[in-house]
Design a protein around this motif. Structure first.
Motif, PDB file in Angstrom:
ATOM      1  N   THR A  34       0.694  -1.190  -0.104  1.00 22.53           N
ATOM      2  CA  THR A  34       0.010   0.046   0.127  1.00 22.53           C
ATOM      3  C   THR A  34       0.800   1.216   0.047  1.00 22.53           C
ATOM      4  O   THR A  34       0.655   2.187  -0.552  1.00 22.53           O
ATOM      5  N   LEU A  35       1.906   1.166   0.779  1.00 24.31           N
ATOM      6  CA  LEU A  35       2.842   2.443   1.050  1.00 24.31           C
ATOM      7  C   LEU A  35       3.459   2.745  -0.587  1.00 24.31           C
ATOM      8  O   LEU A  35       3.836   3.655  -0.665  1.00 24.31           O
ATOM      9  N   LYS A  36       4.155   1.384  -1.005  1.00 20.98           N
ATOM     10  CA  LYS A  36       4.626   1.399  -2.213  1.00 20.98           C
ATOM     11  C   LYS A  36       3.721   2.317  -3.437  1.00 20.98           C
ATOM     12  O   LYS A  36       4.237   3.012  -4.299  1.00 20.98           O
ATOM     13  N   ALA A  37       2.416   1.843  -3.497  1.00 16.83           N
ATOM     14  CA  ALA A  37       1.496   2.335  -4.223  1.00 16.83           C
ATOM     15  C   ALA A  37       1.208   3.728  -4.350  1.00 16.83           C
ATOM     16  O   ALA A  37       1.116   4.446  -5.245  1.00 16.83           O
ATOM     17  N   PHE A  38       1.145   4.026  -2.968  1.00 13.26           N
ATOM     18  CA  PHE A  38       0.950   5.628  -2.789  1.00 13.26           C
ATOM     19  C   PHE A  38       2.076   6.297  -3.102  1.00 13.26           C
ATOM     20  O   PHE A  38       2.081   7.422  -3.822  1.00 13.26           O
ATOM     21  N   VAL A  39       3.308   5.761  -2.750  1.00 13.61           N
ATOM     22  CA  VAL A  39       4.711   6.698  -3.312  1.00 13.61           C
ATOM     23  C   VAL A  39       4.831   6.576  -4.859  1.00 13.61           C
ATOM     24  O   VAL A  39       4.941   7.736  -5.434  1.00 13.61           O
ATOM     25  N   GLU A  40       4.389   5.742  -5.569  1.00 14.88           N
ATOM     26  CA  GLU A  40       4.535   5.622  -7.109  1.00 14.88           C
ATOM     27  C   GLU A  40       3.245   6.335  -7.544  1.00 14.88           C
ATOM     28  O   GLU A  40       3.768   7.224  -8.434  1.00 14.88           O
ATOM     29  N   GLY A  41       2.249   6.580  -6.880  1.00 18.40           N
ATOM     30  CA  GLY A  41       1.181   7.487  -7.396  1.00 18.40           C
ATOM     31  C   GLY A  41       1.679   8.840  -7.117  1.00 18.40           C
ATOM     32  O   GLY A  41       1.352   9.620  -8.012  1.00 18.40           O
ATOM     33  N   TYR A  42       2.243   9.090  -6.186  1.00 18.75           N
ATOM     34  CA  TYR A  42       2.851  10.701  -5.885  1.00 18.75           C
ATOM     35  C   TYR A  42       3.963  10.880  -6.672  1.00 18.75           C
ATOM     36  O   TYR A  42       3.767  12.186  -7.082  1.00 18.75           O
ATOM     37  N   VAL A  43       4.845  10.091  -7.196  1.00 19.78           N
ATOM     38  CA  VAL A  43       5.895  10.587  -7.835  1.00 19.78           C
ATOM     39  C   VAL A  43       5.718  10.222  -9.426  1.00 19.78           C
ATOM     40  O   VAL A  43       6.437  11.169 -10.194  1.00 19.78           O
ATOM     41  N   PHE A  44       4.652   9.759  -9.945  1.00 17.06           N
ATOM     42  CA  PHE A  44       4.230   9.642 -11.232  1.00 17.06           C
ATOM     43  C   PHE A  44       4.224  10.820 -12.185  1.00 17.06           C
ATOM     44  O   PHE A  44       5.008  10.883 -12.967  1.00 17.06           O
ATOM     45  N   ASN A  45       3.610  11.903 -11.823  1.00 20.29           N
ATOM     46  CA  ASN A  45       3.575  13.067 -12.582  1.00 20.29           C
ATOM     47  C   ASN A  45       4.898  13.707 -12.645  1.00 20.29           C
ATOM     48  O   ASN A  45       5.106  14.400 -13.590  1.00 20.29           O
ATOM     49  N   GLU A  46       5.491  13.997 -11.561  1.00 20.35           N
ATOM     50  CA  GLU A  46       6.720  14.472 -11.508  1.00 20.35           C
ATOM     51  C   GLU A  46       7.886  13.713 -12.469  1.00 20.35           C
ATOM     52  O   GLU A  46       8.500  14.398 -13.171  1.00 20.35           O
TER      53      GLU A  46
END
Length: 115
Positions: A34-46
């Protein structure tokens, strides 16, 4: 008879302990995903913006690319004090590694050979 009861009780305790360890390991694995999915979603646009703006002889076209995929968040720990993180995207066969800590993108680089 007392010896048999002690052995059975010890076996039950061992089975209960192993079951508890398995349960807690499963719970931690779910939280880590869950934490990895959140971080990946947060970083994707950048990552997409940085990769498209990175200077390279091979252009990286995420928007309008025919074949795009996300490899995801990776990390390498070369020694016990350093961890290098990378978010990797692929667009039309061109790899782009985005470093979320330095906020820097490298096109066509190999993450494992990075400084």
């Amino acid at each position: 008879m007392t010896f048999q009861r002690i052995v059975v009780a010890l076996l039950l305790l061992i089975v209960a302990g192993i079951s508890a360890i398995g349960y807690f390991e499963w719970r931690i694995a779910v939280q880590a995903r869950t934490l990895k999915a959140f971080v990946e979603g947060y970083v994707f646009n950048e990552a997409v913006m940085a990769c498209e703006q990175a200077k390279s002889s091979t252009p990286f076209k995420w928007n309008g690319g025919k074949s795009t995929s996300v490899i995801g968040l990776n990390s390498v720990k070369p020694d016990k004090y350093n961890v290098f993180a990378s978010y990797t995207l692929v667009a039309d066969g061109v790899y782009c590694d985005y470093d979320p800590i330095k906020r820097k993108a490298e096109i066509g680089s190999s993450f494992l050979e990075r400084e």
